[in-house]
Design a protein around this motif. Structure first.
Motif, PDB file in Angstrom:
ATOM      1  N   MET B   1      16.008  -6.957 -81.824  1.00 14.50           N
ATOM      2  CA  MET B   1      14.712  -6.421 -81.418  1.00 14.50           C
ATOM      3  C   MET B   1      13.613  -7.164 -82.165  1.00 14.50           C
ATOM      4  SD  MET B   1      13.729  -2.397 -81.167  1.00 14.50           S
ATOM      5  CE  MET B   1      14.896  -2.077 -82.445  1.00 14.50           C
ATOM      6  N   ALA B   2      12.718  -7.747 -81.427  1.00 11.71           N
ATOM      7  CA  ALA B   2      11.680  -8.556 -82.057  1.00 11.71           C
ATOM      8  C   ALA B   2      10.693  -7.663 -82.809  1.00 11.71           C
ATOM      9  CB  ALA B   2      10.954  -9.378 -81.009  1.00 11.71           C
ATOM     10  N   GLN B   3      10.116  -6.714 -82.094  1.00  8.81           N
ATOM     11  CA  GLN B   3       9.146  -5.858 -82.777  1.00  8.81           C
ATOM     12  C   GLN B   3       9.833  -4.557 -83.144  1.00  8.81           C
ATOM     13  OE1 GLN B   3       9.481  -6.037 -79.660  1.00  8.81           O
ATOM     14  NE2 GLN B   3       8.270  -4.620 -78.471  1.00  8.81           N
ATOM     15  N   TYR B   4       9.451  -4.015 -84.285  1.00  7.27           N
ATOM     16  CA  TYR B   4      10.085  -2.796 -84.759  1.00  7.27           C
ATOM     17  C   TYR B   4       9.219  -1.623 -84.374  1.00  7.27           C
ATOM     18  CZ  TYR B   4      11.829   0.724 -87.919  1.00  7.27           C
ATOM     19  OH  TYR B   4      12.347   1.879 -88.443  1.00  7.27           O
ATOM     20  N   SER B   5       9.826  -0.646 -83.756  1.00  7.18           N
ATOM     21  CA  SER B   5       9.046   0.520 -83.384  1.00  7.18           C
ATOM     22  C   SER B   5       9.762   1.747 -83.906  1.00  7.18           C
ATOM     23  CB  SER B   5       8.911   0.575 -81.877  1.00  7.18           C
ATOM     24  OG  SER B   5      10.163   0.404 -81.275  1.00  7.18           O
ATOM     25  N   PHE B   6       9.133   2.431 -84.809  1.00  4.07           N
ATOM     26  CA  PHE B   6       9.751   3.636 -85.363  1.00  4.07           C
ATOM     27  C   PHE B   6       9.454   4.795 -84.427  1.00  4.07           C
ATOM     28  CE2 PHE B   6       9.985   7.455 -87.881  1.00  4.07           C
ATOM     29  CZ  PHE B   6      11.176   7.265 -88.544  1.00  4.07           C
ATOM     30  N   ASP B   7      10.458   5.522 -84.091  1.00  5.48           N
ATOM     31  CA  ASP B   7      10.274   6.655 -83.201  1.00  5.48           C
ATOM     32  C   ASP B   7      11.090   7.808 -83.754  1.00  5.48           C
ATOM     33  OD1 ASP B   7      10.044   8.466 -81.232  1.00  5.48           O
ATOM     34  OD2 ASP B   7      10.676   7.142 -79.597  1.00  5.48           O
ATOM     35  N   ARG B   8      10.402   8.871 -84.181  1.00  4.09           N
ATOM     36  CA  ARG B   8      11.123   9.962 -84.838  1.00  4.09           C
ATOM     37  C   ARG B   8      11.984  10.742 -83.844  1.00  4.09           C
ATOM     38  NH1 ARG B   8       8.030  12.396 -88.148  1.00  4.09           N
ATOM     39  NH2 ARG B   8       6.142  11.181 -87.900  1.00  4.09           N
ATOM     40  N   ARG B   9      11.812  10.469 -82.544  1.00  6.20           N
ATOM     41  CA  ARG B   9      12.611  11.189 -81.555  1.00  6.20           C
ATOM     42  C   ARG B   9      13.955  10.537 -81.305  1.00  6.20           C
ATOM     43  NH1 ARG B   9       7.380  11.187 -77.935  1.00  6.20           N
ATOM     44  NH2 ARG B   9       7.758   9.030 -78.446  1.00  6.20           N
ATOM     45  N   ARG B  10      14.219   9.409 -81.963  1.00  2.00           N
ATOM     46  CA  ARG B  10      15.506   8.734 -81.790  1.00  2.00           C
ATOM     47  C   ARG B  10      16.110   8.471 -83.161  1.00  2.00           C
ATOM     48  NH1 ARG B  10      12.124   6.007 -77.964  1.00  2.00           N
ATOM     49  NH2 ARG B  10      12.856   6.400 -75.855  1.00  2.00           N
ATOM     50  N   ASN B  11      17.383   8.125 -83.160  1.00  2.00           N
ATOM     51  CA  ASN B  11      17.998   7.650 -84.397  1.00  2.00           C
ATOM     52  C   ASN B  11      17.568   6.209 -84.587  1.00  2.00           C
ATOM     53  OD1 ASN B  11      19.411  10.013 -84.939  1.00  2.00           O
ATOM     54  ND2 ASN B  11      21.055   9.411 -83.550  1.00  2.00           N
ATOM     55  N   ASN B  12      16.999   5.921 -85.739  1.00  2.00           N
ATOM     56  CA  ASN B  12      16.431   4.592 -85.930  1.00  2.00           C
ATOM     57  C   ASN B  12      17.328   3.714 -86.778  1.00  2.00           C
ATOM     58  OD1 ASN B  12      13.573   4.563 -84.754  1.00  2.00           O
ATOM     59  ND2 ASN B  12      13.748   6.542 -85.774  1.00  2.00           N
ATOM     60  N   GLY B  13      17.286   2.452 -86.488  1.00  2.00           N
ATOM     61  CA  GLY B  13      18.019   1.478 -87.268  1.00  2.00           C
ATOM     62  C   GLY B  13      17.146   0.973 -88.394  1.00  2.00           C
ATOM     63  N   PRO B  14      17.557  -0.108 -89.023  1.00  2.00           N
ATOM     64  CA  PRO B  14      16.764  -0.671 -90.110  1.00  2.00           C
ATOM     65  C   PRO B  14      15.480  -1.298 -89.568  1.00  2.00           C
ATOM     66  CG  PRO B  14      18.566  -2.108 -89.558  1.00  2.00           C
ATOM     67  CD  PRO B  14      18.756  -0.878 -88.751  1.00  2.00           C
ATOM     68  N   GLU B  15      14.576  -1.563 -90.496  1.00  2.00           N
ATOM     69  CA  GLU B  15      13.305  -2.167 -90.124  1.00  2.00           C
ATOM     70  C   GLU B  15      13.542  -3.639 -89.800  1.00  2.00           C
ATOM     71  OE1 GLU B  15       9.022  -2.365 -92.266  1.00  2.00           O
ATOM     72  OE2 GLU B  15      10.398  -0.791 -92.857  1.00  2.00           O
ATOM     73  N   GLY B  16      13.509  -3.987 -88.552  1.00  2.84           N
ATOM     74  CA  GLY B  16      13.640  -5.383 -88.163  1.00  2.84           C
ATOM     75  C   GLY B  16      15.061  -5.892 -88.228  1.00  2.84           C
TER      76      GLY B  16
END
Lengths: 223, 261
Positions: B1-16
């Motif tokens: 993923m090129a741009q990192y998008s934090f979304d509290r409604r999903r399980n998120n991976g690491p930053e970038g």
């Protein structure tokens, strides 16, 4: 499962590990319930149901320790694999949790990663196209779940459909690991069922027992 | 993923995080002098199944080798916004599964799925009898499970959506078929894969109603001469007639299966 259809895909990417967990990778499960799969979902950001299910799936996968995160490390502190486990529901006819967990476990079992090496001089990770891909180091303790519902405080229903789900007083999900070890149980509502002769009994034990049988049937099918 | 998008409604991976880089990923252009696996005017085999999604009014799943698209139709149902329309409306939403492409897609909407949605909308709109359902909307949801070039997304999506419309019993004046072509030098290759369309000079997607021998939309990009573009249209139109037979067959089989349920 019945009419419920879930597709799961796994994408592996490379990222820097967290500072406090230098030699661990990441496992990121998500379930998407798009507007396509049922008229009750709307297009846009994930619905509450999708958020709850994603979180429960994450809990089940993490708690079972199906994949030791240390096995995803490429170079401590510098590079590690991130496995994005994305499931999409194509047709929602109830009990998406069991179907998705099964799809995720099955997808993890046939995932292979290319052999990667970290070059400390260029700070880059290069994967080899020629070297054979390696399967994930999964433990045998993979989670299998079964969901039950209680209707009208009388009837215990296994694997509720979309029609039955909104009518249930209680919903019980049992997640079992290897040799019937309990990984998690989630129960919303009371598990007491009244019999026809007026007697009352707790059915949680029954649910766990039938999940055990269910797991024994499903495991050989995973291949 | 090129741009990192934090979304509290999903399980998120690491930053970038970056997709893996392989030691040999350069494909030389000279390799594609001649098509290897099929003739220039052949398309990939089509698997089409209507009525996959039991909850929907109509649905279809289409697979052409690597390209896999599922489509569901809901409606006609009441329009969300209150403004009055004498005609019905057609709403197309396209969604890519995060694992559908080479690198992982962010689960958010982006420009690409909107433009594919627009193209499918264009292809279908003139075939649907919108005057038969005033004030209502038909929702067409398309999920792309695996892509093989943007052209095949548009053509497979249009075919699936038109099949699903017919299966849903919504009045249409004809089935819309769609076929893509790529200009490779002086040759025309039908139904190009992602690799082939990247190497081509230009590509064209034609949507038409073979039963009425009329074209509903032409979507062309890249560079090709007018005569070559016309040749592409001709070639696509001929192929659409063949695809029409496949779709008609699938619809007949689908409705027989439904009547036994």
């Amino acid at each position: 499962m019945g009419d419920t259809t879930v597709v799961c895909g796994i994408k592996a990417e490379i990222a820097e590990p967290e500072l406090d967990r230098e030699s661990e990778g990441f496992l990121v499960p998500n379930l998407d319930l798009p507007a396509m799969c049922s008229p009750k979902f709307k297009p846009g950001p994930p619905s509450e149901e999708a958020q709850v299910l994603s979180e429960r799936l994450n809990q089940a996968l993490v708690a079972s320790g199906i994949l030791p995160l240390s096995s995803l490390c490429i170079h401590p502190g510098k590079a590690a694999w991130v496995l994005y486990v994305d499931a999409t529901c194509i047709n929602y006819n109830g009990n998406a949790f069991d179907a998705t967990l099964l799809a995720m476990v099955a997808a993890l079992r046939n995932t292979t990663l290319p052999q990667a090496t970290y070059d400390p001089e260029t700070h880059r990770t290069i994967c080899s196209r020629k070297a054979p891909r390696v399967p994930l180091q999964l433990s045998a303790n993979f989670p299998i779940s079964a969901t039950f519902g209680i209707f009208n405080s009388k009837h215990l229903l296994a694997d509720p459909t979309a029609f039955e789900e909104p009518l249930l007083d209680t919903s019980i999900s049992v997640v079992l690991g290897e040799a019937g070890k309990i990984i998690s149980i989630s129960q919303a509502g009371s598990a007491v069922v009244s019999d026809e002769d007026g007697g009352q009994r707790d059915v949680l034990e029954e649910c766990i027992e039938s999940t055990k049988q269910c797991r024994e049937l499903l495991v050989p099918q995973l291949g | 993923m090129a741009q990192y998008s934090f979304d509290r409604r999903r399980n998120n991976g690491p930053e970038g995080s970056q997709p893996p880089i392989f030691d040999d990923h350069i494909i030389s252009k000279s390799e594609f002098k001649k098509r290897k696996d099929r003739a220039a005017l052949d398309i990939r085999p089509i698997f089409l199944q209507p009525g996959l999604i039991s909850q929907a009014t109509g649905s279809a799943y289409i697979e052409t080798e690597r390209a896999k698209v599922a489509c569901a139709i809901y409606g006609p149902r009441q329009s969300k916004n209150t403004s009055f329309y004498e005609k019905g409306r057609l709403n197309v939403e396209v969604k890519f599964a995060p694992y559908s492409c080479q690198s992982r897609r962010s689960p958010m909407h982006d420009a690409e799925d909107r433009s594919i949605g627009m193209a499918i909308h264009q292809a279908l709109i003139s075939s649907v009898r919108l005057e038969t359902f005033p004030k209502a909307t038909i929702d067409i949801f398309v999920t792309i499970i695996e892509t093989d070039g943007i052209e095949s997304c548009v053509s497979a999506g249009s075919i699936a959506a038109s099949t699903a419309l017919a299966y849903a019993g919504i009045e249409v004046i004809g089935l819309v078929m769609s076929c893509s072509a790529a200009a490779m030098g002086s040759e025309i290759w039908l139904d190009p894969t992602d690799e082939e369309s990247c190497l081509s000079d230009g590509s064209l997607v034609l949507s038409c109603m073979p039963a009425l021998s009329s074209v509903t939309s032409v979507w062309q990009k890249g560079r090709m001469g007018p005569s070559q573009a016309l040749a592409c249209v001709e070639a696509c139109q001929t192929k659409c007639n063949d695809i029409h037979a496949v779709v008609a067959q699938a619809l007949v089989e689908g409705s027989i299966k439904r009547s036994y349920r």
